[in-house]
Design a protein around this motif. Structure first.
Motif, PDB file in Angstrom:
ATOM      1  N   ALA A 220      17.552  12.773 -35.868  1.00 17.28           N
ATOM      2  CA  ALA A 220      18.284  13.839 -36.554  1.00 17.28           C
ATOM      3  C   ALA A 220      17.657  15.203 -36.308  1.00 17.28           C
ATOM      4  CB  ALA A 220      18.343  13.546 -38.059  1.00 17.28           C
ATOM      5  N   THR A 221      16.334  15.238 -36.034  1.00 19.11           N
ATOM      6  CA  THR A 221      15.651  16.508 -35.797  1.00 19.11           C
ATOM      7  C   THR A 221      14.372  16.235 -35.018  1.00 19.11           C
ATOM      8  OG1 THR A 221      14.769  18.504 -36.848  1.00 19.11           O
ATOM      9  CG2 THR A 221      14.344  16.401 -37.948  1.00 19.11           C
ATOM     10  N   ILE A 222      13.662  17.285 -34.645  1.00 16.12           N
ATOM     11  CA  ILE A 222      12.337  17.139 -34.024  1.00 16.12           C
ATOM     12  C   ILE A 222      11.300  17.113 -35.151  1.00 16.12           C
ATOM     13  CG2 ILE A 222      10.629  18.215 -32.504  1.00 16.12           C
ATOM     14  CD1 ILE A 222      12.956  19.478 -30.964  1.00 16.12           C
ATOM     15  N   TYR A 223      10.479  16.070 -35.143  1.00 16.16           N
ATOM     16  CA  TYR A 223       9.517  15.889 -36.243  1.00 16.16           C
ATOM     17  C   TYR A 223       8.121  16.354 -35.807  1.00 16.16           C
ATOM     18  CZ  TYR A 223      13.150  13.024 -38.345  1.00 16.16           C
ATOM     19  OH  TYR A 223      14.344  12.586 -38.895  1.00 16.16           O
ATOM     20  N   GLU A 224       7.450  17.073 -36.698  1.00 12.06           N
ATOM     21  CA  GLU A 224       6.047  17.467 -36.512  1.00 12.06           C
ATOM     22  C   GLU A 224       5.312  17.073 -37.795  1.00 12.06           C
ATOM     23  OE1 GLU A 224       3.332  21.326 -35.225  1.00 12.06           O
ATOM     24  OE2 GLU A 224       5.449  21.577 -35.726  1.00 12.06           O
ATOM     25  N   THR A 225       4.417  16.082 -37.657  1.00 12.69           N
ATOM     26  CA  THR A 225       3.796  15.473 -38.833  1.00 12.69           C
ATOM     27  C   THR A 225       2.304  15.808 -38.894  1.00 12.69           C
ATOM     28  OG1 THR A 225       5.360  13.658 -38.697  1.00 12.69           O
ATOM     29  CG2 THR A 225       3.394  13.307 -40.048  1.00 12.69           C
ATOM     30  N   PHE A 226       1.807  16.107 -40.077  1.00 15.72           N
ATOM     31  CA  PHE A 226       0.382  16.369 -40.314  1.00 15.72           C
ATOM     32  C   PHE A 226      -0.153  15.272 -41.230  1.00 15.72           C
ATOM     33  CE2 PHE A 226       2.448  20.378 -39.445  1.00 15.72           C
ATOM     34  CZ  PHE A 226       1.606  20.972 -38.510  1.00 15.72           C
ATOM     35  N   VAL A 227      -1.416  14.874 -40.966  1.00 20.15           N
ATOM     36  CA  VAL A 227      -2.018  13.810 -41.757  1.00 20.15           C
ATOM     37  C   VAL A 227      -3.482  14.160 -42.060  1.00 20.15           C
ATOM     38  CG1 VAL A 227      -2.652  12.523 -39.675  1.00 20.15           C
ATOM     39  CG2 VAL A 227      -2.476  11.325 -41.860  1.00 20.15           C
ATOM     40  N   CYS A 228      -3.917  13.879 -43.263  1.00 23.97           N
ATOM     41  CA  CYS A 228      -5.327  14.108 -43.637  1.00 23.97           C
ATOM     42  C   CYS A 228      -6.208  13.062 -42.964  1.00 23.97           C
ATOM     43  CB  CYS A 228      -5.485  14.023 -45.151  1.00 23.97           C
ATOM     44  SG  CYS A 228      -4.594  15.299 -46.056  1.00 23.97           S
ATOM     45  N   GLU A 229      -7.457  13.472 -42.598  1.00 25.09           N
ATOM     46  CA  GLU A 229      -8.319  12.550 -41.866  1.00 25.09           C
ATOM     47  C   GLU A 229      -8.785  11.374 -42.713  1.00 25.09           C
ATOM     48  OE1 GLU A 229     -12.104  14.118 -40.699  1.00 25.09           O
ATOM     49  OE2 GLU A 229     -12.031  15.669 -42.228  1.00 25.09           O
ATOM     50  N   ARG A 230      -8.726  11.458 -44.025  1.00 26.49           N
ATOM     51  CA  ARG A 230      -9.144  10.349 -44.890  1.00 26.49           C
ATOM     52  C   ARG A 230      -7.953   9.582 -45.474  1.00 26.49           C
ATOM     53  NH1 ARG A 230     -14.111   8.971 -43.460  1.00 26.49           N
ATOM     54  NH2 ARG A 230     -15.491  10.787 -43.312  1.00 26.49           N
ATOM     55  N   THR A 231      -6.787   9.726 -44.819  1.00 27.13           N
ATOM     56  CA  THR A 231      -5.607   9.002 -45.299  1.00 27.13           C
ATOM     57  C   THR A 231      -5.840   7.505 -45.169  1.00 27.13           C
ATOM     58  OG1 THR A 231      -4.172  10.809 -44.604  1.00 27.13           O
ATOM     59  CG2 THR A 231      -3.131   8.665 -44.978  1.00 27.13           C
ATOM     60  N   LYS A 232      -5.436   6.774 -46.204  1.00 27.94           N
ATOM     61  CA  LYS A 232      -5.665   5.328 -46.229  1.00 27.94           C
ATOM     62  C   LYS A 232      -4.651   4.599 -45.348  1.00 27.94           C
ATOM     63  CE  LYS A 232      -7.535   5.359 -50.946  1.00 27.94           C
ATOM     64  NZ  LYS A 232      -7.360   4.822 -52.321  1.00 27.94           N
ATOM     65  N   ALA A 233      -5.091   3.425 -44.862  1.00 25.63           N
ATOM     66  CA  ALA A 233      -4.212   2.571 -44.071  1.00 25.63           C
ATOM     67  C   ALA A 233      -3.020   2.132 -44.908  1.00 25.63           C
ATOM     68  CB  ALA A 233      -4.972   1.347 -43.581  1.00 25.63           C
ATOM     69  N   GLY A 234      -1.871   2.111 -44.288  1.00 29.63           N
ATOM     70  CA  GLY A 234      -0.641   1.694 -44.985  1.00 29.63           C
ATOM     71  C   GLY A 234       0.064   2.806 -45.712  1.00 29.63           C
ATOM     72  N   GLN A 235      -0.586   3.967 -45.769  1.00 32.89           N
ATOM     73  CA  GLN A 235       0.033   5.074 -46.509  1.00 32.89           C
ATOM     74  C   GLN A 235       1.143   5.723 -45.672  1.00 32.89           C
ATOM     75  OE1 GLN A 235      -2.764   7.778 -48.250  1.00 32.89           O
ATOM     76  NE2 GLN A 235      -1.252   9.424 -48.486  1.00 32.89           N
ATOM     77  N   ARG A 236       2.259   6.007 -46.303  1.00 35.32           N
ATOM     78  CA  ARG A 236       3.363   6.637 -45.596  1.00 35.32           C
ATOM     79  C   ARG A 236       3.051   8.096 -45.316  1.00 35.32           C
ATOM     80  NH1 ARG A 236       9.036   6.860 -48.550  1.00 35.32           N
ATOM     81  NH2 ARG A 236       7.854   8.338 -49.848  1.00 35.32           N
ATOM     82  N   ILE A 237       3.267   8.524 -44.078  1.00 32.54           N
ATOM     83  CA  ILE A 237       3.002   9.908 -43.719  1.00 32.54           C
ATOM     84  C   ILE A 237       4.260  10.642 -43.240  1.00 32.54           C
ATOM     85  CG2 ILE A 237       0.581   9.471 -43.159  1.00 32.54           C
ATOM     86  CD1 ILE A 237       1.384   9.433 -40.213  1.00 32.54           C
ATOM     87  N   GLN A 238       5.320   9.890 -42.919  1.00 35.53           N
ATOM     88  CA  GLN A 238       6.548  10.544 -42.436  1.00 35.53           C
ATOM     89  C   GLN A 238       7.713   9.556 -42.489  1.00 35.53           C
ATOM     90  OE1 GLN A 238       7.116  13.943 -40.961  1.00 35.53           O
ATOM     91  NE2 GLN A 238       9.087  13.122 -41.643  1.00 35.53           N
TER      92      GLN A 238
END
Length: 288
Positions: A220-238
């Motif tokens: 639907a669009t061009i996605y640009e995603t940012f994620v924190c370096e301490r994000t936990k496994a399994g966590q939704r980011i986009q």
């Protein structure tokens, strides 16, 4: 007995003929009143009195159905005439008179008549050139039953996508179609008499294109995603979504996955519902 002729194209109010009656009285005593009292034309014709001449004027009435030579070529009516001013002292069987009127309906050359007021056709959008979409049919309503030929009004098909067989009315494709460009095409087909080209009629034809799955989904669009370096496994980011120009009968259903070049030692995964998440427990900015 009176005999008159009237064309089948005559409209309501058209004069058919005059009935003449005489009265030896003068003034108001000579005024007459005409009525149709019987016959198979009672519902088709009307009679009135000409106030100047006291003639009975027969005209086409306001029937439920118009005159039609092919259905009924003639009518007979019984006309009664009597005085408008009647002295009871002189009432007798001779105070009125009757006349029989026969009216012949004349045949008029009429344009071809389509069997339907409009036509609805369907064709798959991937149909090949030359494929028949449907057919129209018309006939000459006159007794001569002149042959009819068909054509497309090109003002309604400027791109020349369709054509019609002049003899049998079959509508077929001249070019390939694309439902995603236009889902409907509305054209007009003309039927013309061979013996009298001035007699023609038109009918609308509505053509609906049936969808096939010929388009790949797109994001639907061009996605640009940012994620924190301490994000936990399994966590939704986009969450990503897709669109499809096709129109499946059961609705759209997409399957999401990482592109092959992104699956090797990837820190991310994509669930089938379009959610991107972390798969590794530890994610360091300095190393990735």
């Amino acid at each position: 007995i009176y005999q008159f002729r009237v064309p089948e194209s005559a409209k309501s109010g058209t004069s058919v003929g005059r009935i003449v009656a005489t009265d030896r009285d003068i003034g108001k005593n000579a005024e007459m009143f005409f009525t149709i009292v019987s016959g198979d034309g009672m519902d088709m014709f009307h009679i009135s009195t000409d106030k100047d001449t006291q003639d009975g004027v027969i005209s086409v009435g306001k029937p439920l159905q118009p005159l039609d030579f092919e259905k009924k070529p003639s009518y007979t009516v019984e006309i009664q005439v009597r005085n408008t001013q009647v002295d009871p002292r002189f009432m007798s069987a001779g105070s009125k008179d009757m006349a029989t009127v026969r009216i012949a309906v004349e045949d008029v050359d009429e344009p071809p008549l389509f069997y339907k007021a409009s036509y609805l056709m369907e064709v798959k959008e991937d149909a090949a050139v030359g494929v028949a979409v449907g057919s129209v049919s018309a006939m000459d309503p006159d007794g001569a039953r002149s042959m009819v030929k068909y054509s497309i009004d090109r003002r309604t098909d400027m791109d020349r996508l369709f054509n019609v067989h002049p003899g049998n009315g079959s509508v077929f494709l001249l070019r390939t179609l694309d439902r995603e460009e236009s889902a409907w095409h509305n054209i007009s087909v003309t039927a013309t008499e061979f013996n009298n080209p001035r007699q023609s009629s038109h009918v609308p034809v509505y053509i609906r294109l049936l969808d096939i799955n010929d388009n790949a989904p797109t994001f639907a669009t061009i996605y640009e995603t940012f994620v924190c370096e301490r994000t936990k496994a399994g966590q939704r980011i986009q969450t990503v979504s897709a669109v499809d120009a096709d129109e499946p009968s059961t609705g759209h259903k997409f399957f999401f996955s990482l592109a092959p070049e992104g699956t090797h030692r990837s820190n991310f995964t994509v669930r089938d519902n379009g959610v991107t998440s972390i798969v590794q427990q530890c994610f360091h900015r300095q190393t990735r």
